[in-house]
Design an enzyme around this catalytic site. Sequence first.
Site, PDB file in Angstrom:
ATOM      1  N   HIS A 121       7.268   0.224  -5.093  1.00 57.94           N
ATOM      2  CA  HIS A 121       7.319  -0.788  -4.022  1.00 57.94           C
ATOM      3  C   HIS A 121       8.133  -0.365  -2.792  1.00 57.94           C
ATOM      4  O   HIS A 121       8.844  -1.170  -2.197  1.00 57.94           O
ATOM      5  CB  HIS A 121       7.863  -2.097  -4.576  1.00 57.94           C
ATOM      6  CG  HIS A 121       6.915  -2.825  -5.467  1.00 57.94           C
ATOM      7  ND1 HIS A 121       5.569  -2.566  -5.513  1.00 57.94           N
ATOM      8  CD2 HIS A 121       7.136  -3.838  -6.378  1.00 57.94           C
ATOM      9  CE1 HIS A 121       4.987  -3.375  -6.395  1.00 57.94           C
ATOM     10  NE2 HIS A 121       5.910  -4.132  -6.937  1.00 57.94           N
ATOM     11  N   HIS A 195       3.714 -10.236  -2.341  1.00 61.74           N
ATOM     12  CA  HIS A 195       4.176 -10.333  -3.729  1.00 61.74           C
ATOM     13  C   HIS A 195       4.600 -11.757  -4.102  1.00 61.74           C
ATOM     14  O   HIS A 195       5.607 -11.946  -4.811  1.00 61.74           O
ATOM     15  CB  HIS A 195       5.325  -9.355  -3.964  1.00 61.74           C
ATOM     16  CG  HIS A 195       5.437  -8.854  -5.373  1.00 61.74           C
ATOM     17  ND1 HIS A 195       6.066  -9.574  -6.368  1.00 61.74           N
ATOM     18  CD2 HIS A 195       5.003  -7.714  -5.956  1.00 61.74           C
ATOM     19  CE1 HIS A 195       6.033  -8.893  -7.496  1.00 61.74           C
ATOM     20  NE2 HIS A 195       5.384  -7.749  -7.279  1.00 61.74           N
ATOM     21  N   GLU A 315      -1.546  -9.049  -6.351  1.00 57.43           N
ATOM     22  CA  GLU A 315      -1.164  -8.030  -5.383  1.00 57.43           C
ATOM     23  C   GLU A 315      -2.411  -7.271  -4.928  1.00 57.43           C
ATOM     24  O   GLU A 315      -2.821  -6.281  -5.538  1.00 57.43           O
ATOM     25  CB  GLU A 315      -0.143  -7.077  -5.997  1.00 57.43           C
ATOM     26  CG  GLU A 315       1.109  -7.775  -6.520  1.00 57.43           C
ATOM     27  CD  GLU A 315       1.955  -6.855  -7.371  1.00 57.43           C
ATOM     28  OE1 GLU A 315       2.241  -5.727  -6.922  1.00 57.43           O
ATOM     29  OE2 GLU A 315       2.329  -7.265  -8.491  1.00 57.43           O
TER      30      GLU A 315
END
Length: 350
Positions: A121, A195, A315
Amino acid sequence: MEKNHYSQLEQAINSKFFGILPDGKEVSCYTLSNKNGMELSIINYGATITSIKIPVSDHENVDVVLGFDNLQAYMDSFDLPSPPYMGTVIGRFAGRINEGKFTLNGKTIQLARNHGEHHLHGGNNGFSQQFWNVKNSTNDDYPSLTFTYTSQNNEENYPGILMIEVTYKLTETNQVIVEYHARSTEDTILNLTQHSYFNLEGHQKDTSNQLLFVNAVKTLETDSKNIPTGLFLNVSNCTFDFTEQKKCPTSIDNSFVLDKKTKIAASLYSEKTQLKMIVYTNQHAVHIYVGGNCFGKINGKENASYHTQSGICFETQNFPDAPNHPNFPSCILRQGEIYHHQTIYAFEKI
């Protein structure tokens, strides 16, 4: 203290103070509303969705995303054993990169290994923890708000100065549209996502009885560390076959391959509230995640105690570890090209 300027905000967008970052920048919460009484709230720390409130009756709204009441809780959440990235924009690269390493234009680039041996991420201080400027707002057919962030060359060791815009729109048909545009001064890799953790029965409930549909017949095969092998599996042979809706799994962390002929990625439905959310995207995959929590250390909004089944993430993105698999769709953003990603969360009462 650095202040935002709100004079350009339209009537359908309200702003309020949300907190001060350690460097003195002031974070605000912006709330977009439509004629149906639906509200979408975002803060400019991580361009984070903090709340989506949907009317389910004349006297009741349901807040369908998880979040926190204050800025300090959002910042503290990144110190948890496994940060939940609650409602944030993820970048530069969503998902895992094997050993934090990839090759671009013949050069091997080593990123931070912030998830065991791997990169996750965007690294130690990805876009989720950055201050985003408010560029503009509109209130034509529906209210919208655009946030910008410039990622400097070699930030988290990614090449190129990357200029990103993320626009949130709230339509009169109860759609939340998230649109990303980006360009770089050098060739780089890019994979952005949102997210948010969704729960159509309210952020204080659990998702175990809600019905999940994923519009995919294939998923990515992964190894024991959840790194893609480069192979694809038919969902009919896997644990996670959601081609017909069924109850949400108690735990899932899988990428599903989307059919590019249709923009429908997935849906979620609650019989209790009779709310349905359909996810549309122009991306190659949707990564479904159930399992984020706050480990009993940070309370969520309204003193909620978030656990592993409090919410489910959709996502929408390119494939994890795409830079290391030539058979995956390219995640390279060339100098001069424009990255464009659109995802829509459409809500309706059934």
